[in-house]
Motif scaffolding. Structure first.
Motif, PDB file in Angstrom:
ATOM      1  N   ASN A 224      -5.060   5.544  -9.818  1.00  0.00           N
ATOM      2  CA  ASN A 224      -5.417   4.245 -10.390  1.00  0.00           C
ATOM      3  C   ASN A 224      -5.144   2.903  -9.325  1.00  0.00           C
ATOM      4  O   ASN A 224      -5.774   2.018  -9.703  1.00  0.00           O
ATOM      5  CB  ASN A 224      -4.085   3.802 -11.842  1.00  0.00           C
ATOM      6  N   ILE A 225      -3.710   3.502  -9.197  1.00  0.00           N
ATOM      7  CA  ILE A 225      -3.775   2.395  -7.634  1.00  0.00           C
ATOM      8  C   ILE A 225      -4.483   2.182  -7.084  1.00  0.00           C
ATOM      9  O   ILE A 225      -4.608   1.333  -6.257  1.00  0.00           O
ATOM     10  CB  ILE A 225      -2.011   2.838  -6.923  1.00  0.00           C
ATOM     11  N   ILE A 226      -5.416   3.644  -6.106  1.00  0.00           N
ATOM     12  CA  ILE A 226      -6.236   3.369  -5.293  1.00  0.00           C
ATOM     13  C   ILE A 226      -7.480   2.740  -5.665  1.00  0.00           C
ATOM     14  O   ILE A 226      -7.935   1.777  -5.030  1.00  0.00           O
ATOM     15  CB  ILE A 226      -6.623   4.254  -4.327  1.00  0.00           C
ATOM     16  N   SER A 227      -7.564   3.060  -7.451  1.00  0.00           N
ATOM     17  CA  SER A 227      -8.987   2.546  -7.566  1.00  0.00           C
ATOM     18  C   SER A 227      -8.744   0.766  -7.813  1.00  0.00           C
ATOM     19  O   SER A 227      -9.870   0.087  -7.207  1.00  0.00           O
ATOM     20  CB  SER A 227      -9.462   2.783  -9.347  1.00  0.00           C
TER      21      SER A 227
ATOM     22  N   ILE B 131      -0.230  13.628   0.500  1.00  0.00           N
ATOM     23  CA  ILE B 131       0.922  14.065   2.016  1.00  0.00           C
ATOM     24  C   ILE B 131       2.488  13.764   1.907  1.00  0.00           C
ATOM     25  O   ILE B 131       3.308  14.369   2.328  1.00  0.00           O
ATOM     26  CB  ILE B 131      -0.117  14.256   3.119  1.00  0.00           C
ATOM     27  N   PHE B 132       2.310  12.500   1.919  1.00  0.00           N
ATOM     28  CA  PHE B 132       3.693  11.807   2.173  1.00  0.00           C
ATOM     29  C   PHE B 132       4.473  11.521   0.619  1.00  0.00           C
ATOM     30  O   PHE B 132       5.523  10.945   1.291  1.00  0.00           O
ATOM     31  CB  PHE B 132       3.559  10.496   2.760  1.00  0.00           C
ATOM     32  N   VAL B 133       3.275  11.649  -0.589  1.00  0.00           N
ATOM     33  CA  VAL B 133       4.557  10.888  -1.461  1.00  0.00           C
ATOM     34  C   VAL B 133       4.236  11.582  -2.262  1.00  0.00           C
ATOM     35  O   VAL B 133       3.428  11.999  -3.670  1.00  0.00           O
ATOM     36  CB  VAL B 133       3.419   9.485  -2.140  1.00  0.00           C
ATOM     37  N   THR B 134       6.211  12.179  -2.909  1.00  0.00           N
ATOM     38  CA  THR B 134       5.973  13.046  -3.917  1.00  0.00           C
ATOM     39  C   THR B 134       5.017  12.600  -5.075  1.00  0.00           C
ATOM     40  O   THR B 134       5.390  11.564  -5.862  1.00  0.00           O
ATOM     41  CB  THR B 134       6.876  13.668  -3.951  1.00  0.00           C
ATOM     42  N   GLU B 135       4.471  13.206  -6.132  1.00  0.00           N
ATOM     43  CA  GLU B 135       3.952  13.531  -6.907  1.00  0.00           C
ATOM     44  C   GLU B 135       5.394  13.039  -8.398  1.00  0.00           C
ATOM     45  O   GLU B 135       5.413  12.593  -9.270  1.00  0.00           O
ATOM     46  CB  GLU B 135       3.813  15.022  -8.622  1.00  0.00           C
ATOM     47  N   GLU B 136       6.741  13.523  -7.831  1.00  0.00           N
ATOM     48  CA  GLU B 136       8.363  12.574  -8.750  1.00  0.00           C
ATOM     49  C   GLU B 136       7.748  10.799  -8.539  1.00  0.00           C
ATOM     50  O   GLU B 136       8.561  10.819  -9.297  1.00  0.00           O
ATOM     51  CB  GLU B 136       9.278  13.688  -8.263  1.00  0.00           C
ATOM     52  N   GLU B 137       7.797  10.746  -6.781  1.00  0.00           N
ATOM     53  CA  GLU B 137       8.091   9.144  -7.404  1.00  0.00           C
ATOM     54  C   GLU B 137       6.469   8.639  -7.714  1.00  0.00           C
ATOM     55  O   GLU B 137       6.373   7.482  -8.466  1.00  0.00           O
ATOM     56  CB  GLU B 137       7.872   9.195  -5.934  1.00  0.00           C
ATOM     57  N   ILE B 138       5.357   9.011  -6.974  1.00  0.00           N
ATOM     58  CA  ILE B 138       4.164   8.204  -7.729  1.00  0.00           C
ATOM     59  C   ILE B 138       3.181   9.393  -8.821  1.00  0.00           C
ATOM     60  O   ILE B 138       2.965  10.672  -8.122  1.00  0.00           O
ATOM     61  CB  ILE B 138       3.419   7.801  -6.618  1.00  0.00           C
ATOM     62  N   PRO B 139       2.841   9.890  -9.627  1.00  0.00           N
ATOM     63  CA  PRO B 139       2.125  11.122  -9.772  1.00  0.00           C
ATOM     64  C   PRO B 139       0.945  10.728  -9.941  1.00  0.00           C
ATOM     65  O   PRO B 139       0.671   9.916  -9.386  1.00  0.00           O
ATOM     66  CB  PRO B 139       2.808  10.213 -11.829  1.00  0.00           C
TER      67      PRO B 139
ATOM     68  N   SER C 208      -3.977  -3.704   0.812  1.00  0.00           N
ATOM     69  CA  SER C 208      -4.545  -3.881  -1.122  1.00  0.00           C
ATOM     70  C   SER C 208      -3.518  -2.287  -1.766  1.00  0.00           C
ATOM     71  O   SER C 208      -3.298  -2.666  -2.827  1.00  0.00           O
ATOM     72  CB  SER C 208      -5.830  -4.139  -1.293  1.00  0.00           C
ATOM     73  N   VAL C 209      -3.650  -1.473  -1.049  1.00  0.00           N
ATOM     74  CA  VAL C 209      -2.851   0.027  -1.617  1.00  0.00           C
ATOM     75  C   VAL C 209      -1.428  -0.563  -1.716  1.00  0.00           C
ATOM     76  O   VAL C 209      -0.368  -0.504  -2.798  1.00  0.00           O
ATOM     77  CB  VAL C 209      -3.200   0.882  -0.401  1.00  0.00           C
ATOM     78  N   VAL C 210      -0.726  -1.327  -0.836  1.00  0.00           N
ATOM     79  CA  VAL C 210       0.348  -1.661  -0.590  1.00  0.00           C
ATOM     80  C   VAL C 210       1.054  -2.135  -1.583  1.00  0.00           C
ATOM     81  O   VAL C 210       2.009  -2.074  -2.100  1.00  0.00           O
ATOM     82  CB  VAL C 210       1.112  -1.792   0.795  1.00  0.00           C
ATOM     83  N   GLY C 211      -0.069  -3.626  -1.757  1.00  0.00           N
ATOM     84  CA  GLY C 211       0.225  -4.708  -2.818  1.00  0.00           C
ATOM     85  C   GLY C 211       0.745  -3.480  -4.376  1.00  0.00           C
ATOM     86  O   GLY C 211       1.433  -3.839  -5.021  1.00  0.00           O
ATOM     87  N   GLU C 212      -0.494  -3.047  -4.508  1.00  0.00           N
ATOM     88  CA  GLU C 212      -0.530  -2.099  -5.893  1.00  0.00           C
ATOM     89  C   GLU C 212       0.829  -0.970  -5.695  1.00  0.00           C
ATOM     90  O   GLU C 212       0.839  -1.402  -6.729  1.00  0.00           O
ATOM     91  CB  GLU C 212      -1.631  -1.919  -5.784  1.00  0.00           C
ATOM     92  N   MET C 213       0.644  -0.832  -5.113  1.00  0.00           N
ATOM     93  CA  MET C 213       2.260  -0.012  -4.909  1.00  0.00           C
ATOM     94  C   MET C 213       3.531  -0.649  -5.148  1.00  0.00           C
ATOM     95  O   MET C 213       4.038  -0.197  -5.918  1.00  0.00           O
ATOM     96  CB  MET C 213       2.389   1.230  -3.461  1.00  0.00           C
TER      97      MET C 213
ATOM     98  N   GLY D 209      18.849   7.606   7.985  1.00  0.00           N
ATOM     99  CA  GLY D 209      17.735   8.793   7.757  1.00  0.00           C
ATOM    100  C   GLY D 209      17.797   9.479   5.727  1.00  0.00           C
ATOM    101  O   GLY D 209      18.257   8.445   5.409  1.00  0.00           O
ATOM    102  N   LEU D 210      16.532  10.373   6.258  1.00  0.00           N
ATOM    103  CA  LEU D 210      16.537  10.402   4.826  1.00  0.00           C
ATOM    104  C   LEU D 210      16.965   9.371   3.219  1.00  0.00           C
ATOM    105  O   LEU D 210      17.111   9.867   2.161  1.00  0.00           O
ATOM    106  CB  LEU D 210      17.734  11.779   4.444  1.00  0.00           C
ATOM    107  N   VAL D 211      15.908   8.522   3.602  1.00  0.00           N
ATOM    108  CA  VAL D 211      15.547   7.831   2.457  1.00  0.00           C
ATOM    109  C   VAL D 211      13.762   7.626   1.588  1.00  0.00           C
ATOM    110  O   VAL D 211      13.207   8.855   2.449  1.00  0.00           O
ATOM    111  CB  VAL D 211      15.245   6.430   3.126  1.00  0.00           C
ATOM    112  N   SER D 212      14.161   7.622   1.069  1.00  0.00           N
ATOM    113  CA  SER D 212      13.267   8.047  -0.046  1.00  0.00           C
ATOM    114  C   SER D 212      11.820   7.440   0.456  1.00  0.00           C
ATOM    115  O   SER D 212      12.169   5.786   1.057  1.00  0.00           O
ATOM    116  CB  SER D 212      12.930   8.006  -2.148  1.00  0.00           C
ATOM    117  N   PHE D 213      10.780   7.926  -0.518  1.00  0.00           N
ATOM    118  CA  PHE D 213       9.162   6.652   0.513  1.00  0.00           C
ATOM    119  C   PHE D 213       9.727   5.495  -0.384  1.00  0.00           C
ATOM    120  O   PHE D 213       8.898   4.815   0.260  1.00  0.00           O
ATOM    121  CB  PHE D 213       8.305   7.642  -0.626  1.00  0.00           C
ATOM    122  N   GLU D 214      10.006   5.061  -2.001  1.00  0.00           N
ATOM    123  CA  GLU D 214       9.742   3.783  -2.305  1.00  0.00           C
ATOM    124  C   GLU D 214      10.960   3.036  -1.295  1.00  0.00           C
ATOM    125  O   GLU D 214      10.688   1.641  -1.492  1.00  0.00           O
ATOM    126  CB  GLU D 214      10.602   3.698  -3.518  1.00  0.00           C
TER     127      GLU D 214
END
Length: 484
Positions: free
Chosen positions: A75-78, A61-69, A117-122, A11-16
């Motif tokens: 840019n990742i989604i684009s 909603i699920f990923v904080t700005e600290e983890e991905i500004p 495609s999004v996960v690959g860029e992440m 439990g309580l792991v980061s998004f990364e």
């Protein structure tokens, strides 16, 4: 936002950390510790957003700005959608009350491209920051493998091992994997169905030392990132056909592993007024579980025309159980551990009733898929892939045990709510089925034609071989090659 395992042991792991995981160490799947809500007012404000913009809203909603500004996220989604054939990414084909959401305009012509495609860029984003390497292991029943390969091929910090069911998918599906000769791509053809090697993959992820030593992860639908991004297309589909926003919409999903169902149920739990019909082929474990509380693996997987749905062990049903149980970790653990061990169990009555009320089911045979394909062509000059035809059979009233007319959502005046059928792949990947439906159609994209003229490479794993040992040795070899 932190993430926990459906079985409560991690439990309580980061998004990364959740993103770079396969199964959690306790055998469960990662889910958010809390499921946030999307008010109707917010949905209304999203009505005219593009699909890519909705993906950005959902991920935020699920990923904080600290983890991905947010600038980096944009840019990742684009970058993720640059290789799609159409600017809008998803296209809705409408014929009177029939709406078909074409989710397959990505590089491998399957809906898996949307999230992959999004996960690959992440992955690229985090690995470049951390200067680390990972080994991705993916089992596929047809489309996931090629989508995963396209998402990470050529990326410096990633090696990918894909296992496909030998001679049990379409030739084009297979060639989309075996003709990719990038050094970081390793394809295995196992003499069995995806359920057979999914057990092998789960055993690898249950070895915590192996996972840690070699940075193992997975980007098939057990990966939280995939399920998270897929929430967006349910919201996008809802906004395209809701009349008005706030009224219910039925989404009809052809399914095997239940990844698309899991993301849909998450969107529903977040407040999106959607209801689901889950259509399966003769590999009907999901239908039997929801209809009769019979969660039992059949004696064999049946090979069907909708080959990507030829699955008897649907891993993402665990996320669905966890949600409808009210996030009951203990109940989820007990159910799934018994299923993993015995291959058969049943759900507590209250949980079964809640799942049955929220997810309608139907079963479609090969003959009904062909009948549906023919009907859709004759009525609308529209050709759908065999998996999409499973959803369309529900709409047309052809499927067994459930149809839109008998189980669709009805308003107080008795009229049916709008319904949208999920189209998961292009017919271009399954041309051999057209003859069965007596359809003459000769369009073939150049990228499909070219597949038959490319060199192909894969390693066959025979039934009598120790698949787990083969993969362990390959993982070790990849690691040593990286060091050298």
């Amino acid at each position: 936002m932190k993430f926990v395992s459906t079985r409560g042991g991690v439990g309580l792991v980061s998004f990364e950390d959740a993103l770079f995981s396969g199964y959690a160490n306790d055998g469960g799947l990662f889910v958010p510790e809390n499921i946030p809500q999307i008010p109707v007012e917010t949905l209304t404000s999203w009505k005219n957003l593009s699909y890519a913009e909705i993906v950005e809203k959902v991920v935020s909603i699920f990923v904080t700005e600290e983890e991905i500004p947010r600038k980096d996220l944009k840019n990742i989604i684009s970058s993720a959608f640059k290789r799609f054939d159409i600017d809008e990414v998803i296209r809705i084909a409408s014929f009177d009350d029939l709406h078909i959401a074409e989710l397959w305009h990505g590089p491998t012509m399957a809906f898996k491209d949307l999230a992959m495609s999004v996960v690959g860029e992440m992955y690229r984003y985090f690995l470049e920051k951390r200067r680390k390497n990972v080994v991705v292991i993916v089992g596929t029943s047809g489309d996931t493998g090629s989508s995963a390969i396209e998402a990470v091929r050529g990326k410096e910090n990633i090696d990918i091992i894909v296992i496909l069911p030998h001679n049990r998918i379409s030739k084009i599906q297979e060639l989309m994997m075996t003709t990719v000769l990038d050094d970081n791509v390793h394809v295995y053809a196992a003499d069995g169905f995806s359920d057979d090697f999914e057990i092998t993959i789960k055993n690898l992820f249950n070895d915590g030392k192996l996972v840690k030593d070699y940075n193992l992860c997975s980007i098939n639908s057990i990966n939280w990132g995939r399920v998270m991004v897929q929430i967006a297309h349910h919201i996008y589909m809802y906004l395209q056909v809701a009349e008005p926003i706030g009224k219910p919409v039925d989404i009809v999903i052809p399914t095997g592993g239940c990844g698309n169902i899991a993301s849909g149920v998450l969107s529903q739990t977040m407040g999106v007024p959607v209801k689901f019909a889950c259509v399966v082929n003769n590999n009907d474990i999901v239908h039997r579980m929801l209809r009769n509380n019979d969660f039992t693996v059949a004696s064999e997987v049946v090979q069907t025309l909708a080959c990507s749905m030829d699955i008897q062990i649907p891993p993402n049903i665990e996320r669905v159980m966890w949600i409808y149980s009210g996030k009951d970790f203990q109940a989820t653990k007990e159910i799934m551990q018994k299923f993993d061990t015995m291959g058969s169990t049943s759900l507590p009555k209250d949980l079964h009733q809640k799942m049955k009320e929220n997810i309608r089911t139907a079963v479609v045979t090969d003959e009904e898929i062909v009948q549906t394909m023919k009907k859709c062509w004759e009525e609308h000059q529209y050709i759908a892939c065999p998996h999409t035809c499973a959803a369309l059979a529900y709409h047309y009233g052809i499927s067994k045990y459930g149809t839109r007319q008998t189980t669709g959502t009805k308003g107080s005046d008795g009229t049916l709510s709008p319904s949208i059928c999920v189209s998961t792949a292009s017919i271009c990947k399954f041309p051999e089925i057209l003859a069965k439906a007596e359809i003459e159609w000769k369009e073939e994209p150049k990228r499909i034609k070219d597949l038959f003229h490319k060199p192909a490479k894969s390693i066959v794993m025979h039934k009598e071989e120790d698949w787990e040992q083969i993969l362990r040795e390959k993982i070790s070899f990849i690691s040593q090659a990286r060091k050298n």
